[in-house]
Design an enzyme around this catalytic site. Sequence first.
Site, PDB file in Angstrom:
ATOM      1  N   GLY A 129      -0.340  -4.776 -13.079  1.00 29.28           N
ATOM      2  CA  GLY A 129       0.938  -5.143 -13.664  1.00 29.28           C
ATOM      3  C   GLY A 129       2.123  -4.461 -13.001  1.00 29.28           C
ATOM      4  O   GLY A 129       2.132  -4.202 -11.796  1.00 29.28           O
ATOM      5  N   SER A 130       3.105  -4.141 -13.802  1.00 28.93           N
ATOM      6  CA  SER A 130       4.383  -3.652 -13.271  1.00 28.93           C
ATOM      7  C   SER A 130       4.316  -2.261 -12.659  1.00 28.93           C
ATOM      8  O   SER A 130       5.302  -1.819 -12.058  1.00 28.93           O
ATOM      9  CB  SER A 130       5.452  -3.675 -14.367  1.00 28.93           C
ATOM     10  OG  SER A 130       5.737  -5.003 -14.743  1.00 28.93           O
ATOM     11  N   THR A 131       3.194  -1.558 -12.798  1.00 32.49           N
ATOM     12  CA  THR A 131       3.077  -0.292 -12.059  1.00 32.49           C
ATOM     13  C   THR A 131       3.198  -0.556 -10.557  1.00 32.49           C
ATOM     14  O   THR A 131       3.619   0.323  -9.798  1.00 32.49           O
ATOM     15  CB  THR A 131       1.738   0.409 -12.357  1.00 32.49           C
ATOM     16  OG1 THR A 131       0.649  -0.450 -11.989  1.00 32.49           O
ATOM     17  CG2 THR A 131       1.619   0.778 -13.823  1.00 32.49           C
TER      18      THR A 131
ATOM     19  N   LYS B 145       5.306  -2.363  -9.146  1.00 35.01           N
ATOM     20  CA  LYS B 145       6.702  -2.400  -8.734  1.00 35.01           C
ATOM     21  C   LYS B 145       7.121  -1.091  -8.072  1.00 35.01           C
ATOM     22  O   LYS B 145       8.052  -1.067  -7.252  1.00 35.01           O
ATOM     23  CB  LYS B 145       7.599  -2.711  -9.936  1.00 35.01           C
ATOM     24  CG  LYS B 145       7.430  -4.146 -10.438  1.00 35.01           C
ATOM     25  CD  LYS B 145       8.125  -4.407 -11.745  1.00 35.01           C
ATOM     26  CE  LYS B 145       7.867  -5.846 -12.203  1.00 35.01           C
ATOM     27  NZ  LYS B 145       8.353  -6.118 -13.562  1.00 35.01           N
TER      28      LYS B 145
END
Length: 588
Positions: A310-312, A314
């Site tokens: 997921g957004s980790t 980013k």
Amino acid sequence: MGMIAFVVRLKSRAHFILQGKTGANAAAFIGAAERRKRDARQRLTILIAGFAVMYLAIGARLVQYGTAEPIVAGSIHFGDNAVASRPDILDRNGELLATDINTVSLYAEPRRIVDADEVVEKLATVLHDLDWGETYKKLRSGSAFQWLRRQLTPRQQSDILALGLPGIGFRPEKRRFYPGGVSASHIVGHVNIDNLGLAGMERYIDQQGYADLRAAGLTNDTRLEPVRLSIDVRVQHIVREVAARAMKDYQAEAAGAVILDVETGEVIAMASVPDYDPNQPSRTLPDGTVDKEYEKGWFNRISNATFEMGSTFKSFTLAMGLDAEKITLNSVVDASRPIHMGGFTIRDFKGKNRPLTIPEVFQYSSNIGTAAVADKVGIEGHREFLTRLGLLSKMETEMPGVAMPTQPKTWKKINSVTISFGHGVATTPLQTAAAAAALINGGSLINPTFLPRSKDQAASISRAVIKEKTSADMRYLYTWNGLKGSGRAAQVEGFNVGGKTGTADKVINGRYASDINFNAFVAGFPMDKPKFVVLTIIDAPKTGVHGGRTAASTAAPMTKEIIARTAALLGVMPRFGSEDSQELLVNY
């Protein structure tokens, strides 16, 4: 009486006849009688000699059986290595994690069993869960050796000895004992009934040559040099407890966490739940079948499983743009409208619908802004950067069974866009933590280890993957998000925690489920001079803090509790206020 009288008369008549014989006839009669007597004596002598030889042979055979080694010694083909010691396993502070204890196992020599029914009945009075049918079958097999029960307690051995059963014996063996139980089960691993490593560091020890030495009979009962691990059992216990409680409180399928030293790559603690007790790696149900649900606890989700993080991710996308000098912290990207590409629409979860600075992209976890950064770098540059960080290749560490990351066979623009915010590439949580450590430790990627490693040793094997300036910018972004963004849920007063949440739609049967999440949070502390990375995961939670199901409501609170409870044990002391300010303490 008549018969006796008749015999007496016959003998008397024969005597008178013999007295009447004269000359050659008398001599012939006497010679024949002597021959009959001589033949009778010879036959009797031969018969006695035959019986004597037979009894001597039987006696010699009995003496041979009495002085020979038991049949069992040659039938199971173990040497001295049957009681060979395994090395103790210790934590970084010398606390015992695994050791050998002496025990015995029960065997039978069916050829010497007189009454199998009696043996089964008497053994059942001590071994209450004895399988009567299977044991009877073994005792009637006529073989030289059969195991009846492995690893008895001293009380069981004493009670069986008191039964006085012929053909039943005991063999000394070693049994592995894990004082911490479930606490570090996935790190330490476990052994089988023959004391051979099956999982975790137990299996690693065997892979380093111990199993080969044992198979060659070159091991014995002498205590071996202990194996010291990098983990701190005190911290490990806390991490496992937090993960187990989060799984229960948030009604999740699974949870886990890892703490990594960013300067050495040492794994200080790692837990994955559900787990199991290595003292009892498998369980039997009342109907005699193996408990498969319990054995699911063998699965280590931190290093042996891959997930879309997921957004980790980013964090890595922005680091890539900064390192390639395509953006700076002052850059602005357009996140005012969704992106339409290949039949897909990419939008922000809680979009601001305006241009965003890079810190704002990180703070608001903008998919649109992150995709714009990935587009600036390009597809090949994107894949090369993730490969450089070790996120697309199999992680190198001592832990057996490390999972291989997955990625698209062919990278297209849509793949690069979705991967930029954590969809389309699946990695292990442990290698995600190692890559995050490289972002904040000055730019050096250090393979994680479960063995002690000094800073000098780490420096000799580390490799620079980003510039020091990029690492400094990432520390700023992590700190910013810890104070203003989703990282606030993990902030611990006095420890300057920074991090990034990741809430990913879970893949079910090849499709994304909109109502089932896989959540993660990656954090570093203290961010002014990072020493540790903490990564927490929680799989398919149904609820969280204040009823939320995102990472900010589940994984981040786990990180907060772990840091609050372990920081002092890790040697990180809280700091309040500015280092430049001087407090004046006045005693009134």
